[in-house]
Scaffold this motif. Structure first.
Motif, short mmCIF file in Angstrom:
data_model
loop_
_atom_site.label_atom_id
_atom_site.label_comp_id
_atom_site.label_asym_id
_atom_site.label_seq_id
_atom_site.Cartn_x
_atom_site.Cartn_y
_atom_site.Cartn_z
N GLY A 31 116.86 91.17 53.77
CA GLY A 31 118.25 91.37 54.34
C GLY A 31 118.13 91.99 55.66
N ASN A 32 117.09 91.49 56.40
CA ASN A 32 116.87 91.95 57.86
C ASN A 32 117.80 90.92 58.73
N GLU A 33 118.52 91.41 59.62
CA GLU A 33 119.39 90.44 60.49
C GLU A 33 118.45 89.95 61.54
N ALA A 34 117.46 90.68 62.01
CA ALA A 34 116.66 90.04 63.04
C ALA A 34 115.81 88.95 62.43
N LEU A 35 115.34 89.27 61.41
CA LEU A 35 114.64 88.12 60.59
C LEU A 35 115.33 86.76 60.34
N THR A 36 116.69 86.98 59.75
CA THR A 36 117.55 86.02 59.74
C THR A 36 117.70 85.25 60.96
N ALA A 37 117.96 85.79 61.87
CA ALA A 37 118.23 85.17 63.36
C ALA A 37 116.93 84.56 63.70
N LEU A 38 115.53 84.85 63.24
CA LEU A 38 114.49 84.11 63.71
C LEU A 38 114.26 82.89 63.00
N VAL A 39 114.84 83.14 61.71
CA VAL A 39 114.52 81.92 60.74
C VAL A 39 115.59 80.82 61.14
N ILE A 40 116.75 81.03 61.69
CA ILE A 40 117.75 80.20 61.99
C ILE A 40 117.27 79.64 63.27
N PHE A 41 116.80 80.39 64.32
CA PHE A 41 116.37 79.72 65.49
C PHE A 41 115.28 78.76 65.41
N THR A 42 114.24 79.17 64.66
CA THR A 42 112.93 78.43 64.47
C THR A 42 113.29 77.10 63.76
N SER A 43 114.25 77.19 62.60
CA SER A 43 114.72 76.17 61.73
C SER A 43 115.22 75.10 62.48
N LEU A 44 116.14 75.35 63.43
CA LEU A 44 116.92 74.53 64.35
C LEU A 44 116.09 73.58 65.47
N LEU A 45 114.83 73.98 65.50
CA LEU A 45 114.00 73.20 66.04
C LEU A 45 113.56 71.91 65.30
N LEU A 46 113.63 72.06 64.27
CA LEU A 46 113.59 70.40 63.34
C LEU A 46 114.40 69.29 63.89
N PRO A 47 115.60 69.48 64.34
CA PRO A 47 116.15 68.29 64.62
C PRO A 47 115.56 67.66 65.98
N TYR A 48 115.01 68.55 66.70
CA TYR A 48 114.22 67.94 67.91
C TYR A 48 112.91 66.96 67.53
N LEU A 49 112.42 67.73 66.30
CA LEU A 49 111.40 66.58 65.47
C LEU A 49 111.80 65.38 64.86
N LEU A 50 113.13 65.66 64.50
CA LEU A 50 113.85 64.37 63.78
C LEU A 50 114.12 63.31 64.87
N GLU A 51 114.60 63.77 66.00
CA GLU A 51 114.84 62.76 67.03
C GLU A 51 113.74 62.05 67.34
N TYR A 52 112.63 62.92 67.70
CA TYR A 52 111.25 62.32 68.09
C TYR A 52 110.92 61.30 66.80
N MET A 53 111.23 61.61 65.57
CA MET A 53 110.79 60.59 64.67
C MET A 53 111.98 59.37 64.58
N LYS A 54 112.66 59.26 65.64
CA LYS A 54 113.67 58.35 65.62
C LYS A 54 114.63 58.26 64.39
N PHE A 55 114.98 59.46 63.73
CA PHE A 55 115.78 59.44 62.74
C PHE A 55 117.26 59.17 63.00
N SER A 56 118.21 58.73 62.20
CA SER A 56 119.36 58.42 62.72
C SER A 56 120.16 59.82 62.81
N ALA A 57 121.07 59.46 63.91
CA ALA A 57 121.86 60.84 64.28
C ALA A 57 122.75 61.23 63.05
N LEU A 58 123.09 60.20 62.11
CA LEU A 58 123.75 60.81 61.02
C LEU A 58 122.69 61.82 60.21
#
Length: 693
Positions: free
Chosen positions: A191-218
């Motif tokens: 229940g720590n807000e800073a930890l939640t924000a860190l998790v969200i920020f780091t997790s949203l790096l995954l779309p860049y990996l998916l783009e590198y993997m040539k995944f579909s925009a869908l």
């Protein structure tokens, strides 16, 4: 008996206070978790003692206890609590650079480095768990270790898949999803807000990996929306507004990245963005507070960003995307209905404005152009500024105010009014009307203290002057665009003269202190330009003379108002009473200069001959001298009287030393007869009735 009645009243007061205290404690127990329960002692009313027995000297009174308030952390405490997070980031960077150093020297293979990175990640998580289990160390440090384990795991996974090509892309994707699930779970449990924000920020790096993997925009769009929706469970449970805003910001950034590299899926990306916004609105309305103006500003900002992103997609000219705007409008309308049922005035205004802006955006997209886009941007910034001023949202007020100022300056300076019926001309008019409306809104919702402090610069001292300059600039544009050749600038000159007359008659509380000064300075400069201008088009001679007459008439109308104690004199008391004589004195001198300039102008353009100009100049000196002496006698103004005498002697000197040598005998005789008659009038006024030789 009196002592008994007083004692009885005192006991009744104590019982009422005790009842109030019990009610407050029961209310606090329902809403606040106490670390220590404060015992409540019951006080029983004692029986009334006989009058002969001594009355107790001291009576214990139960005091009311205020509800416990959350203590505001000091700067030192905030810095201390931030230290574990700072050092965790330093530790992560040290680990990454250490692995790179080992790789550069060839001590370890790429596979061993990736395994070592995962071992460090798991080790950090185990250390945090042991610290909490054994209750050793600070909870903040433990949370930092949990976050460090998550960051290291995500970064090592990305490095193994992209940089070193050790992990298969799909295996790396599965590991990243496992880490994301771990991060969301830890955020939910801790229940720590800073930890939640860190998790969200780091997790949203995954779309860049998916783009590198040539995944579909869908797939990438679905992942972003699902991740954001999944995190709402944590945000709802622990009421983490900042985490909501951080997650929304980085989700929009991820969609922008996907849009740049996948132009062929604009419709799907637009629908995904609207879905993301719907999830955000659901959480926002769930967590919203009617008193939170900062949160309202964040809502407005995110909505404008979403509209801008959809507008960028609409540049592809796909008609289907217009339905996305209709869908967004429907979502805003539903939100408006919800806040209307809540009777939340701030959010009603906010959603009403956003709905209107969406409608305008839809209309603009039907025949889009650069001018229409700029006009829409001005309307959006103005609406945001009005909302911010009305509800005192400070950050939003400054941001929207700066945006509106920059756009308005660009329009007023660079846009043209020709042709008359054009988007550019309409934009200038709209901006001008908005500026006037904004002044009224600022005066209505923001009260300044300029009335209490004489020399404090307030809203009324600055804004009316700005409006005055804007109106003159617009008139100047009209003058140069539509006035015939040779007649340019005269429309502006007449507007300046009429503007001064109107400004002086307006209520001073509305126009402030600087506008009359500014209007007078501009009026004086325009009059100086008129008097110095000789070379003009022959067709404009009559117009030029009329403008000159208007200027001197307005000046003398102001002087007449001061002498008659009219509207202007009452507006500017006591200054008007104090400076009536100096203002009249300056008017006499300026009138002589104006008459000399006008006669020279008429002679230059052959409207009158030289002799007539000389006669008019001399006669004007004596007429103005007579007027000065007459007015000075009305109020015993010595300086004005002295000015009249000086003008009289100057007229006599001019007549004797200059006019006699340049005029023929006929003109000379007419001039001397006129001057003689005027001199007799002046002498009679100077001597007065009943004075001897």
């Amino acid at each position: 008996m009196e002592k008994d009645s007083k004692l009885l009243e005192r006991i009744e007061t104590l019982e009422r206070e005790l009842h109030t205290l019990r009610t407050e404690v029961q209310h606090l127990k329902k809403h606040i978790k106490f670390e220590q329960t404060v015992p409540i002692q019951k006080i029983v009313a004692q029986t009334i003692v006989p009058p002969k027995q001594p009355v107790p000297k001291e009576i214990s009174i139960v005091e009311k206890q205020d509800a416990p308030k959350l203590e505001k952390r000091s700067l030192e405490e905030m810095f201390t609590r931030a230290l574990p997070r700072i050092f965790m980031v330093i530790l992560v960077l040290g680990v990454l650079w250490g692995l790179k150093l080992v790789s550069d020297y060839g001590f370890l293979s790429d596979s061993i480095k990736i395994i070592g990175g995962f071992a460090i990640s798991i080790g950090l998580g185990i250390c945090a768990y042991i610290m909490e289990k054994r209750q050793k160390g600070s909870r903040v440090v433990a949370l930092s270790l949990y976050g460090g384990a998550f960051i290291v795991g995500i970064l090592v996974t990305a490095a193994g898949a992209i940089l070193y090509d050790v992990l298969h892309l799909y295996i790396a994707l599965m590991i990243a999803l496992v880490y994301i699930a771990y991060g969301v779970l830890i955020s939910y449990v801790k229940g720590n807000e800073a930890l939640t924000a860190l998790v969200i920020f780091t997790s949203l790096l995954l779309p860049y990996l998916l783009e590198y993997m040539k995944f579909s925009a869908l797939i990438i769009g679905i992942f972003i929306v699902l991740l954001f929706a999944f995190v709402q469970v944590v945000i709802w449970k622990h009421i983490q507004r900042k985490a909501l805003y951080i997650g929304m910001a980085f989700s929009i950034l991820a969609f922008g990245f996907v849009f740049i590299f996948n132009n062929e899926h604009n419709v799907f990306i637009a629908l995904a963005v609207v879905t993301l916004y719907s999830v955000f609105l659901g959480s926002y309305l769930h967590l919203s507070s009617s008193e939170s103006k900062k949160n309202a500003g964040m809502l407005f900002s995110f909505t404008i960003i979403i509209l801008s992103l959809i507008n960028a997609m609409l540049l592809q000219k796909e008609v289907v995307l217009l339905m996305v705007l209709v869908l967004l409008l429907g979502i805003l309308a539903i939100s408006l209905y919800i806040v209307f049922k809540r009777k939340d005035r701030l959010l009603i205004d906010m959603f009403g404005t956003l709905s209107t802006l969406t409608i305008l955006n839809f209309v603009a997209q039907l025949n889009i152009s650069n001018e229409v886009i700029l006009l829409l941007m001005i309307v959006v910034s103005f609406a945001g500024l009005v909302l911010a001023v009305k509800h005192a949202i400070v950050v939003m007020k400054y941001l929207q105010g700066i945006t509106f100022s920059i756009l308005s300056f660009f329009v007023l300076v660079y846009y043209l009014v020709q042709p008359f019926f054009s988007i550019e001309h309409l934009t200038i008019v709209v901006v001008t009307v908005m500026l006037f409306a904004l002044y009224w809104i600022l005066r209505h919702y923001e009260q300044t203290s300029s009335e209490d402090k004489n020399w404090e610069i307030g809203l009324e001292d600055v804004y009316p002057s700005l409006l005055y300059v804007v109106v003159l600039l617009y008139i100047w544009k009209l003058d140069w665009a539509y006035m015939p050749t040779g007649f340019t600038s005269y429309f502006l000159f007449s507007a300046i003269a009429i503007g001064l007359a109107l400004v002086l008659t307006f209520n001073r509380t509305q126009i402030g202190r600087s506008l009359p000064v500014l209007a007078t300075v501009i009026y004086g400069f325009a009059a100086l330009v008129l008097m110095m201008t000789l070379w003009i088009d022959v067709r404009a001679i009559t117009v030029a003379l009329i403008i000159r007459i208007i200027y001197i008439v307005i000046y003398w109308a102001v002087i007449a108002d001061l002498w008659k104690h009219g509207r202007i004199s009452k507006q500017y008391e006591p200054l008007s009473t104090k400076y009536t004589e100096p203002f009249t004195l300056v008017g006499m001198i300026l009138s002589v200069v104006w008459l000399f300039s006008t006669t020279y102008f008429m002679n230059f353009h052959e409207l009158i001959n030289w002799s007539t100009a000389v006669i008019l100049n001399t006669v004007s000196i004596f007429v103005i001298a007579c007027l000065s002496l007459f007015l000075a006698a009305q109020r015993s103004y010595q300086q004005l009287k002295l000015t009249g005498i000086i003008l009289l002697f100057l007229g006599i000197i001019k007549m004797i030393f200059f006019d006699l040598s340049t005029l023929d005998i006929l003109i000379r005789s007419i001039l001397f007869m006129l001057i003689g008659a005027i001199g007799l009038v002046i002498s009679n006024k100077l001597l007065g009735k009943g004075k001897n030789d």
